[in-house]
Design an enzyme around this catalytic site. Structure first.
Site, PDB file in Angstrom:
ATOM      1  N   TYR A  11      12.287   3.173   2.401  1.00 38.56           N
ATOM      2  CA  TYR A  11      12.213   4.005   1.179  1.00 38.56           C
ATOM      3  C   TYR A  11      11.756   5.609   1.029  1.00 38.56           C
ATOM      4  CZ  TYR A  11       8.323   5.436  -2.378  1.00 38.56           C
ATOM      5  OH  TYR A  11       7.674   5.995  -3.340  1.00 38.56           O
ATOM      6  N   SER A 124       1.501  10.171   9.496  1.00 37.43           N
ATOM      7  CA  SER A 124       0.501   9.626   8.029  1.00 37.43           C
ATOM      8  C   SER A 124      -1.181  10.327   8.465  1.00 37.43           C
ATOM      9  CB  SER A 124       0.273   7.939   8.868  1.00 37.43           C
ATOM     10  OG  SER A 124      -0.748   7.852   8.387  1.00 37.43           O
ATOM     11  N   ALA A 125      -1.431  10.220   7.372  1.00 36.85           N
ATOM     12  CA  ALA A 125      -2.678  10.851   6.764  1.00 36.85           C
ATOM     13  C   ALA A 125      -4.133   9.396   8.382  1.00 36.85           C
ATOM     14  CB  ALA A 125      -3.283  11.199   5.481  1.00 36.85           C
ATOM     15  N   TYR A 148      -1.035   0.495  14.495  1.00 37.12           N
ATOM     16  CA  TYR A 148      -0.377   1.482  13.492  1.00 37.12           C
ATOM     17  C   TYR A 148      -0.312   3.183  13.891  1.00 37.12           C
ATOM     18  CZ  TYR A 148       1.584   3.955   9.170  1.00 37.12           C
ATOM     19  OH  TYR A 148       2.015   4.624   8.829  1.00 37.12           O
ATOM     20  N   LYS A 152       1.260   6.301  15.884  1.00 38.75           N
ATOM     21  CA  LYS A 152       1.538   7.825  15.014  1.00 38.75           C
ATOM     22  C   LYS A 152       0.736   8.730  16.115  1.00 38.75           C
ATOM     23  CE  LYS A 152       4.078   6.278  11.708  1.00 38.75           C
ATOM     24  NZ  LYS A 152       5.266   6.592  11.537  1.00 38.75           N
ATOM     25  N   PRO A 292     -11.117  -4.780   5.640  1.00 44.68           N
ATOM     26  CA  PRO A 292     -11.750  -3.643   6.721  1.00 44.68           C
ATOM     27  C   PRO A 292     -11.070  -2.769   7.181  1.00 44.68           C
ATOM     28  CG  PRO A 292     -11.497  -6.411   6.717  1.00 44.68           C
ATOM     29  CD  PRO A 292     -10.369  -5.912   5.788  1.00 44.68           C
TER      30      PRO A 292
HETATM   31  N1  UFG Z   1      -5.902  -1.424  -2.924  1.00 44.26           N
HETATM   32  C1  UFG Z   1      -5.938  -2.672  -3.403  1.00 44.26           C
HETATM   33  N2  UFG Z   1      -5.550  -3.556  -3.322  1.00 44.26           N
HETATM   34  C2  UFG Z   1      -4.055  -3.755  -3.363  1.00 44.26           C
HETATM   35  C3  UFG Z   1      -3.864  -2.550  -2.487  1.00 44.26           C
HETATM   36  C4  UFG Z   1      -4.929  -1.647  -2.274  1.00 44.26           C
HETATM   37  O1  UFG Z   1      -7.068  -2.322  -4.157  1.00 44.26           O
HETATM   38  O2  UFG Z   1      -3.852  -4.540  -3.211  1.00 44.26           O
HETATM   39  C5  UFG Z   1      -6.798   0.252  -2.024  1.00 44.26           C
HETATM   40  C6  UFG Z   1      -7.728   0.200  -1.019  1.00 44.26           C
HETATM   41  O3  UFG Z   1      -8.032  -0.248  -0.737  1.00 44.26           O
HETATM   42  C7  UFG Z   1      -7.306   1.745  -1.118  1.00 44.26           C
HETATM   43  C8  UFG Z   1      -5.666   2.116  -2.206  1.00 44.26           C
HETATM   44  O4  UFG Z   1      -5.451   0.939  -2.478  1.00 44.26           O
HETATM   45  O5  UFG Z   1      -8.741   2.317  -2.059  1.00 44.26           O
HETATM   46  C9  UFG Z   1      -4.767   2.196  -1.394  1.00 44.26           C
HETATM   47  O6  UFG Z   1      -4.234   1.393  -0.461  1.00 44.26           O
HETATM   48  P1  UFG Z   1      -3.006   1.369  -0.279  1.00 44.26           P
HETATM   49  O7  UFG Z   1      -2.440   0.327   0.859  1.00 44.26           O
HETATM   50  O8  UFG Z   1      -1.258   1.667  -1.239  1.00 44.26           O
HETATM   51  O9  UFG Z   1      -2.809   2.883   0.606  1.00 44.26           O
HETATM   52  P2  UFG Z   1      -4.049   3.137   2.171  1.00 44.26           P
HETATM   53  O10 UFG Z   1      -4.760   4.730   1.575  1.00 44.26           O
HETATM   54  O11 UFG Z   1      -4.980   1.796   2.389  1.00 44.26           O
HETATM   55  O12 UFG Z   1      -2.858   3.677   3.525  1.00 44.26           O
HETATM   56  C10 UFG Z   1      -1.726   4.539   3.692  1.00 44.26           C
HETATM   57  C11 UFG Z   1      -0.516   3.298   4.300  1.00 44.26           C
HETATM   58  C12 UFG Z   1      -0.794   4.044   5.477  1.00 44.26           C
HETATM   59  C13 UFG Z   1      -1.071   4.902   6.387  1.00 44.26           C
HETATM   60  C14 UFG Z   1      -2.657   5.623   5.319  1.00 44.26           C
HETATM   61  C15 UFG Z   1      -2.465   6.958   5.497  1.00 44.26           C
HETATM   62  O13 UFG Z   1      -0.394   2.314   3.816  1.00 44.26           O
HETATM   63  O14 UFG Z   1       0.628   3.013   6.759  1.00 44.26           O
HETATM   64  O15 UFG Z   1      -1.841   5.582   3.476  1.00 44.26           O
HETATM   65  O16 UFG Z   1      -4.035   6.806   4.564  1.00 44.26           O
HETATM   66  F1  UFG Z   1      -1.321   4.597   7.468  1.00 44.26           F
END
Ligand code: UFG
Length: 338
Positions: A11, A124-125, A148, A152, A292
């Protein structure tokens, strides 16, 4: 410059190939297609009206890397290849340490023996864990909460150690916030395998009718509307950040760390509303328990990248959502239909 892009069919990798070619660079790709599709590169070639040298294989294959460095005069490497699902990393930590840490070590060793000294690493953040305050600066404490994230962080440390030991090495660590959106052509975009882990591709699949509803993980966070807040960044802005980093730090040595984000926090509910408005489709959702390991808020202070690289994100939330919808609605089954 001639740039080797590992994971270039993925991507972020595919969008970065376009940004590199648009800026006049030549791209060589190595990808094992474990989480990507060769069709993405065919489309990159069509968009850019060029051909890309492609090697199918694994970054932990030192002989393959040596072959690439022999067949091309590579000026720098952008290293995207790796595994990226937080949940899977908890179940299969050794896979993550092998694919992310061991493979990066092999890459850096092979670069050294080939006399290639510039590496841009896809971090990654997530390395900031649960930040005490936002916006997040690069010197905030790091500490990952899953394999993961630890993988990183380990690679970041390997890069910093290599920069100390090898005076010619130029290690550029880019900490991405939440990349979303797609190329404006609608020809390339995010195409996750199976059920998406991330918010944006999940919403996109609900909008296009592939999934009945979104589960919102937590409505009781201490945020503006109770849902999680993230720094969503258009993947084309992120891709351009890589080009700027390579160009601005060309010829330098040492290790350098940058946040690549917009500095704006957007909640899950705000994203759902923006997507429904742009797509003109309902996005049914249900608020469920927190996931979680999730944090309440995570967004960048992108000032250091702005001052040092001359880069900042230029695309807004509407651009992110509209381009995501363009990609998703024109390719409801991703690359698999092609
Ligand atoms: N969320 C939902 N429903 C879903 C998926 C996500 O409510 O089906 C919420 C999560 O709880 C979060 C937000 O949407 O509040 C973003 O979630 P993502 O899974 O899209 O992204 P994350 O911030 O959890 O994680 C992403 C990448 C990781 C990376 C991280 C860095 O997936 O690989 O950002 O902060 F490490």
């Amino acid at each position: 410059m001639h740039i080797l892009v590992t994971g270039g069919a993925g991507y972020i990798g595919s969008h970065t190939c376009i940004a590199l070619i648009d800026a006049g660079h030549t791209v060589v790709v190595v990808d094992d297609f474990s989480n990507s599709h060769p069709e993405s590169l065919r489309r990159v070639e069509a968009i850019c009206n060029t051909t890309i040298a492609l090697y199918r294989g694994d970054v932990s294959d030192a002989a393959l890397l040596q072959q690439i460095f022999t067949e091309h005069k590579i000026d720098g490497v952008i290293h995207f290849a790796g595994s990226k699902a937080v949940g899977e990393s908890v179940e299969k930590p050794m896979l993550y340490y092998r694919n992310n840490v061991t493979a990066s070590q092999t890459l850096i060793e092979t670069m050294q023996s080939a006399g290639v000294h510039t590496l841009v690493f896809s971090s990654s953040a997530t390395v900031y864990g649960d930040p005490h305050t936002v916006p997040i600066l690069e010197d905030f404490p790091v500490g990952a909460t899953n394999p993961y994230g630890r993988s990183k962080l380990m690679v970041e440390q390997i890069i910093q150690d290599q920069a100390v030991a090898n005076g010619q090495f130029n290690g550029i660590i880019l900490r991405y916030f939440n990349p979303v959106g797609a190329h404006p052509s609608g020809k390339i975009g995010e195409d996750p395998n199976g059920i998406p882990n991330n918010l944006m591709p999940f919403i996109a699949q609900v909008a296009v009718g592939k999934r009945p509803q979104l589960a919102i993980f937590g409505g009781d966070y201490p945020t503006k509307d109770g849902t999680g807040v993230r720094d969503y960044i258009h993947v084309c802005d992120l891709a351009e950040g890589h080009v700027k980093a390579l160009e601005a730090l060309h010829g330098q040595t040492g290790s350098h760390i940058f946040n690549l984000g917009t500095g704006n926090g957007v909640s899950v509910l705000e994203m759902v509303q923006a997507y429904a408005k742009v797509s003109q489709r309902p996005i049914p959702y249900q608020v469920v328990a927190r996931r979680p390991g999730d944090v309440a808020q995570c967004y960048a202070d992108p000032g250091y990248a702005s001052v040092t690289l001359g880069w900042q994100a230029t695309r807004n939330l509407n651009d992110m959502v509209a381009s995501s919808w363009h990609w998703q609605s024109s390719n409801p089954h991703g690359y698999r239909e092609a």
